[in-house]
Design an enzyme around this catalytic site. Structure first.
Site, PDB file in Angstrom:
ATOM      1  N   TYR A  50       0.832  -1.216   0.000  1.00 19.49           N
ATOM      2  CA  TYR A  50       0.000   0.000   0.000  1.00 19.49           C
ATOM      3  C   TYR A  50       0.867   1.267   0.000  1.00 19.49           C
ATOM      4  O   TYR A  50       0.362   2.362  -0.216  1.00 19.49           O
ATOM      5  CB  TYR A  50      -0.949   0.053   1.212  1.00 19.49           C
ATOM      6  N   LYS A  75       1.637  -6.346   5.926  1.00 15.92           N
ATOM      7  CA  LYS A  75       1.702  -7.568   5.116  1.00 15.92           C
ATOM      8  C   LYS A  75       2.935  -7.553   4.221  1.00 15.92           C
ATOM      9  O   LYS A  75       3.309  -6.493   3.703  1.00 15.92           O
ATOM     10  CB  LYS A  75       0.447  -7.684   4.222  1.00 15.92           C
ATOM     11  N   HIS A 108       0.875 -11.566   2.153  1.00 16.30           N
ATOM     12  CA  HIS A 108      -0.247 -10.868   1.511  1.00 16.30           C
ATOM     13  C   HIS A 108      -0.996 -11.767   0.518  1.00 16.30           C
ATOM     14  O   HIS A 108      -2.226 -11.760   0.479  1.00 16.30           O
ATOM     15  CB  HIS A 108       0.291  -9.614   0.806  1.00 16.30           C
ATOM     16  N   LYS A 232     -12.700   0.725   4.734  1.00 14.79           N
ATOM     17  CA  LYS A 232     -11.866   1.875   4.388  1.00 14.79           C
ATOM     18  C   LYS A 232     -12.730   3.039   3.943  1.00 14.79           C
ATOM     19  O   LYS A 232     -13.718   2.855   3.219  1.00 14.79           O
ATOM     20  CB  LYS A 232     -10.904   1.463   3.258  1.00 14.79           C
ATOM     21  N   VAL A 234     -12.025   7.654   3.344  1.00 13.02           N
ATOM     22  CA  VAL A 234     -11.239   8.844   3.700  1.00 13.02           C
ATOM     23  C   VAL A 234     -12.173   9.946   4.199  1.00 13.02           C
ATOM     24  O   VAL A 234     -11.737  11.048   4.482  1.00 13.02           O
ATOM     25  CB  VAL A 234     -10.385   9.377   2.523  1.00 13.02           C
ATOM     26  N   ASN A 242     -19.278   3.871   9.922  1.00 17.13           N
ATOM     27  CA  ASN A 242     -18.788   2.486   9.893  1.00 17.13           C
ATOM     28  C   ASN A 242     -18.355   1.994  11.271  1.00 17.13           C
ATOM     29  O   ASN A 242     -18.151   0.798  11.461  1.00 17.13           O
ATOM     30  CB  ASN A 242     -17.608   2.354   8.921  1.00 17.13           C
TER      31      ASN A 242
HETATM   32  P1  NAD Z   1     -14.312  -1.647   1.393  1.00 13.58           P
HETATM   33  O1  NAD Z   1     -15.281  -2.757   1.176  1.00 13.58           O
HETATM   34  O2  NAD Z   1     -13.925  -1.293   2.778  1.00 13.58           O
HETATM   35  O3  NAD Z   1     -14.917  -0.368   0.635  1.00 13.58           O
HETATM   36  C1  NAD Z   1     -14.264   0.852   0.639  1.00 13.58           C
HETATM   37  C2  NAD Z   1     -14.962   1.856  -0.261  1.00 13.58           C
HETATM   38  O4  NAD Z   1     -16.361   1.902   0.025  1.00 13.58           O
HETATM   39  C3  NAD Z   1     -14.431   3.270   0.015  1.00 13.58           C
HETATM   40  O5  NAD Z   1     -13.448   3.590  -0.918  1.00 13.58           O
HETATM   41  C4  NAD Z   1     -15.649   4.149  -0.125  1.00 13.58           C
HETATM   42  O6  NAD Z   1     -15.738   4.581  -1.447  1.00 13.58           O
HETATM   43  C5  NAD Z   1     -16.804   3.241   0.132  1.00 13.58           C
HETATM   44  N1  NAD Z   1     -17.379   3.449   1.491  1.00 13.58           N
HETATM   45  C6  NAD Z   1     -16.785   3.203   2.698  1.00 13.58           C
HETATM   46  N2  NAD Z   1     -17.637   3.432   3.697  1.00 13.58           N
HETATM   47  C7  NAD Z   1     -18.800   3.834   3.126  1.00 13.58           C
HETATM   48  C8  NAD Z   1     -20.068   4.210   3.644  1.00 13.58           C
HETATM   49  N3  NAD Z   1     -20.295   4.202   4.956  1.00 13.58           N
HETATM   50  N4  NAD Z   1     -21.028   4.563   2.765  1.00 13.58           N
HETATM   51  C9  NAD Z   1     -20.814   4.557   1.441  1.00 13.58           C
HETATM   52  N5  NAD Z   1     -19.638   4.196   0.882  1.00 13.58           N
HETATM   53  C10 NAD Z   1     -18.641   3.849   1.723  1.00 13.58           C
HETATM   54  O7  NAD Z   1     -13.056  -1.968   0.482  1.00 13.58           O
HETATM   55  P2  NAD Z   1     -11.474  -2.083   0.631  1.00 13.58           P
HETATM   56  O8  NAD Z   1     -10.836  -0.819   0.990  1.00 13.58           O
HETATM   57  O9  NAD Z   1     -11.039  -2.780  -0.610  1.00 13.58           O
HETATM   58  O10 NAD Z   1     -11.295  -3.116   1.836  1.00 13.58           O
HETATM   59  C11 NAD Z   1     -11.104  -2.720   3.183  1.00 13.58           C
HETATM   60  C12 NAD Z   1      -9.706  -3.048   3.645  1.00 13.58           C
HETATM   61  O11 NAD Z   1      -9.425  -4.435   3.458  1.00 13.58           O
HETATM   62  C13 NAD Z   1      -8.602  -2.364   2.827  1.00 13.58           C
HETATM   63  O12 NAD Z   1      -8.452  -1.005   3.129  1.00 13.58           O
HETATM   64  C14 NAD Z   1      -7.422  -3.207   3.199  1.00 13.58           C
HETATM   65  O13 NAD Z   1      -6.966  -2.854   4.499  1.00 13.58           O
HETATM   66  C15 NAD Z   1      -8.036  -4.602   3.203  1.00 13.58           C
HETATM   67  N6  NAD Z   1      -7.854  -5.308   1.916  1.00 13.58           N
HETATM   68  C16 NAD Z   1      -7.007  -6.374   1.893  1.00 13.58           C
HETATM   69  C17 NAD Z   1      -6.783  -7.072   0.725  1.00 13.58           C
HETATM   70  C18 NAD Z   1      -5.861  -8.259   0.733  1.00 13.58           C
HETATM   71  O14 NAD Z   1      -5.507  -8.754  -0.334  1.00 13.58           O
HETATM   72  N7  NAD Z   1      -5.446  -8.736   1.876  1.00 13.58           N
HETATM   73  C19 NAD Z   1      -7.411  -6.668  -0.466  1.00 13.58           C
HETATM   74  C20 NAD Z   1      -8.281  -5.567  -0.428  1.00 13.58           C
HETATM   75  C21 NAD Z   1      -8.495  -4.915   0.768  1.00 13.58           C
END
Ligand code: NAD
Length: 281
Positions: A50, A75, A108, A232, A234, A242
């Site tokens: 990241y 990771k 990872h 996630k 911002v 959340n």
């Molecule tokens: P997520 O499912 O958490 O969705 C994030 C997106 O959803 C945001 O960018 C935003 O646009 C939207 N969102 C968030 N809260 C919202 C709300 N309350 N209402 C409306 N829209 C909202 O997706 P993510 O970031 O892919 O996954 C979460 C975390 O999982 C990542 O940040 C990371 O830490 C982890 N992750 C790990 C892997 C892996 O391979 N191990 C892969 C992907 C993600």
């Protein structure tokens, strides 16, 4: 609203709800993590790939919150599976985060088509980090059942967690069941499918009934299933939304109706772990 702690197979405890920083640009990361800590998040999920570990560490240090109060996961990059590379990369992770230990360090991706299919020596190197105490817990991410079976047969430490894609469109029950049977905690990544599930009529209907948002309903579904999540955002208002998951409950019927949205592999937002082979330069 206290976030529940889940006990891992090594006795350490992890907050069930955290904050994920995938796709947060380094220049936005200090602000985002600072806001998350203010809201009450005490678990941050980052990764070498990241490219924002340094900013995560800076935000935690600047917050004045004791290091021991924040659970930090990072990771291993896909580029560093060979043992010597992994050792060097882990040193760099600790240095970027500005900490003497991480709470959890994960492989990872298994990358079964890379490194001659050898993720076993990578896992044995992760075990070194656990034994020397610089990783309080170690685990894997995106491991499928055959990958986990191989670790079980060829090494002497069961991963503390397996972080996999789980949300209503891919419930990933086979891997979750293996995890549960073997004392591995499931961490559900992309818990709201990066927003894709939020317009689903099944989710919105339940949200209307319980007076919560679709994101809260979906996140609550994960919590009641027992998985660890770290959505996630911002946007501080969404971060707060959340985080507010512990003063309402879904019925068994709600849980089943959401689980029935499963599309299997078709529902993935990310790559398939059996074939994903990207190595960053
Ligand atoms: P997520 O499912 O958490 O969705 C994030 C997106 O959803 C945001 O960018 C935003 O646009 C939207 N969102 C968030 N809260 C919202 C709300 N309350 N209402 C409306 N829209 C909202 O997706 P993510 O970031 O892919 O996954 C979460 C975390 O999982 C990542 O940040 C990371 O830490 C982890 N992750 C790990 C892997 C892996 O391979 N191990 C892969 C992907 C993600």
């Amino acid at each position: 609203m206290a976030v529940p702690l889940i006990t891992l197979n090594d006795g350490n405890r992890i907050p069930q709800l955290g904050f994920g920083v995938y796709q947060i640009k380094p220049r936005d990361t200090v602000e985002a993590v600072t806001a998350a800590l203010k809201i009450g998040y005490r678990h941050i999920d980052t990764a070498e790939m990241y490219r924002n570990e340094r900013e995560v560490g800076d935000a935690i240090a600047d917050s004045g919150i004791d290091r021991g109060e924040v659970f930090i996961t990072s990771k291993l990059s896909n580029a560093f599976h060979r043992p010597d590379d992994a050792r060097k990369a882990f040193d760099e992770t600790l240095s970027a985060l500005g900490t003497e230990y991480v709470d959890l360090f994960l492989i990872h991706w298994p990358l079964p088509t890379q490194y001659d299919g050898d993720f076993v020596s990578t896992w044995n190197t992760m075990i070194e980090f656990a034994r020397d105490g610089r990783a309080r817990s170690v685990g894997v991410s995106n491991f499928q059942v055959p990958h986990l079976e191989r670790l079980a047969a060829e090494t002497d430490l069961v991963p503390a967690v397996n972080q996999i894609e789980v949300h209503p469109y891919i419930t990933n029950e086979t891997v979750r069941a293996y995890n549960a049977e073997h004392g591995i905690v499931t961490e559900a990544w992309s818990p709201i499918a990066q927003g894709e599930v939020l317009d689903d009529p099944v989710v919105t209907r339940i949200a209307d009934r319980v007076g919560r948002t679709p994101a809260q309903v979906t996140l609550r579904w994960h919590i009641q299933r027992g998985d660890v999540i770290f959505p996630k955002s911002v946007n501080p208002a969404r971060m707060k939304e959340n985080f507010e998951l512990f003063d309402f409950e879904l019925t068994g019927e709600d849980l089943d109706a959401i689980a029935a949205l499963d599309k299997g592999d078709e529902g993935r937002t990310g790559p398939h772990p059996d074939t994903f082979d990207r190595i960053p330069r």
